[in-house]
Design an enzyme around this catalytic site. Sequence first.
Site, short mmCIF file in Angstrom:
data_model
loop_
_atom_site.label_atom_id
_atom_site.label_comp_id
_atom_site.label_asym_id
_atom_site.label_seq_id
_atom_site.Cartn_x
_atom_site.Cartn_y
_atom_site.Cartn_z
N LYS A 152 31.49 -18.52 -4.70
CA LYS A 152 30.09 -18.89 -4.94
C LYS A 152 29.87 -19.06 -6.43
O LYS A 152 30.37 -18.24 -7.22
CB LYS A 152 29.18 -17.77 -4.38
CG LYS A 152 27.69 -18.05 -4.48
CD LYS A 152 26.88 -16.92 -3.85
CE LYS A 152 25.39 -17.15 -3.88
NZ LYS A 152 24.62 -16.05 -3.29
N SER B 111 21.28 -17.41 0.39
CA SER B 111 21.52 -18.33 -0.70
C SER B 111 22.97 -18.81 -0.80
O SER B 111 23.23 -19.82 -1.43
CB SER B 111 21.14 -17.66 -2.02
OG SER B 111 21.99 -16.55 -2.27
N SER C 241 21.87 -12.86 1.92
CA SER C 241 22.47 -14.14 1.54
C SER C 241 23.89 -14.37 2.00
O SER C 241 24.42 -15.47 1.82
CB SER C 241 22.40 -14.32 0.03
OG SER C 241 21.11 -14.73 -0.33
N1 GLN Z 1 16.76 -14.88 1.02
C1 GLN Z 1 16.64 -13.72 0.21
C2 GLN Z 1 15.92 -14.06 -1.06
O1 GLN Z 1 15.54 -15.17 -1.20
C3 GLN Z 1 17.99 -13.13 -0.04
C4 GLN Z 1 18.67 -13.67 -1.23
C5 GLN Z 1 20.01 -13.04 -1.47
O2 GLN Z 1 20.47 -12.21 -0.70
N2 GLN Z 1 20.59 -13.39 -2.60
O3 GLN Z 1 15.73 -13.23 -1.91
#
Ligand code: GLN
Length: 447
Positions: free
Chosen positions: A41, A116, A140
């Site tokens: 990532k 994400s 995420s």
């Molecule tokens: N969807 C969650 C957010 O927007 C989780 C993001 C993540 O785990 N990096 O914060």
Amino acid sequence: MTAFETSRNRNTELNAFLEIFGEARYPESTGPLAGMTVAVKDVLALKDARLTCGSKFLEPFHSLYTATCVQRLIDAGASIVGKTNMDEFAMGSSNENSAYGPARNPWDTTRVPGGSSGGSAVAAAIGACNVALGTDTGGSIRQPAAFCGVVGLKPTYGRISRYGLTAFASSFDTVGTFSRSLEDAARALEVMAGYDEHDATSAQVPVENYSQALNQDVKGLRIGLPKEYFGEGIEPDVRRLVEAARAKLQKAGCKMVEVSMPHTKYSIADYYILTTAEASSNLARFDGIRYGRRAGGEDATRYATLEETYRKSRTEGFGREVKRRIMLGTYVLSSGYYDAYYTRAQRVRRLIREDFVRAFERCDALLTPTTPTTAFKLGEKISDPLAMYLNDIFTVSANLAGVPAISVPVGLDSNGLPVGAQLISRHFDESTLFRLSKEIHVPLIPE
Ligand code: GLN
């Protein structure tokens, strides 16, 4: 054509990778992970490679060093195939917040892959790598894994070093994996886990043999079904397939217990107060001077004051969602509101953590859906941040408590879209997650 070239072609359509490496990044090796291909990532540092974090701000930036987790994989013989697409600074649940365009779901390209770590989920699903690294602050890894039909592991907070991970919310951020097989997840975790002197929050807890855990029988393990995770808003197919996973565990000799986690209803609000607060502080370092893109170019005399350079750089460099979070976080930390929001939210975090401690007195792991629905359409939630945040309803609590959790594919819904079930266990008990996952895993993609 090699498998990797095939997946490169698919990348044009799916936008999973922000950078694909050539042969140069493939070491000859005899280590324990020799032959394993890994996608990273683009929030994790790899020396001399780009590190955009999905942001325009960091478009010109290249890493000066390699993240510990990535280095450990390389040292064990793995080959790094590229850097994957993501929501900007890991904020999002759909990959639509990437400055480089959204990644798409390989099962239906009109749908999101989740976020994400969307690009990593896609890379693992299309066979562009054996393992893709992601990060999980509130879901995420698990949510995109569920949406793309692969295994997504979020280890215990502190199990894997965060050195070289660009921080979003430091007390929540966790590095983990996407893979088609549980075996690859276990092998990668064995290599990456363990104390690192560069990260004071990495734990001095012995690393277990997770590959071996996959062969251990599950008879007698107690599975908690938290009633708060089976309420309204769950799609019938998701409910049915998680129920089928429960039945498999029962058949394998597990004992089912109903548990209650009464503070679950506060978890989304709590998560979005605490993580925006941490983010507003962490992202202060992106000021146009120290990293990445400076408004007005390198000619620092273009703007009259330093403050103007900061303001213009941040205005031009950050996307909408990142700005929204920085503003929310700055607000909840501001004097006068600090106690009302931040301090209270820390107390609620404690209560949520205690829910888990209490539940784990009665069971060895929890079984829940990973997400209430399967992958949604691109554009469907982008203008409704609250609807987007609610997608994390079943995943954020594990991060608030710091416990490990995994999303395992358990079947396809009536539209042919993957469904994931989530298992959550005690701190540092990833072995139990692997043992149980093996029983419920329905491999949707050949390994
Ligand atoms: N969807 C969650 C957010 O927007 C989780 C993001 C993540 O785990 N990096 O914060």
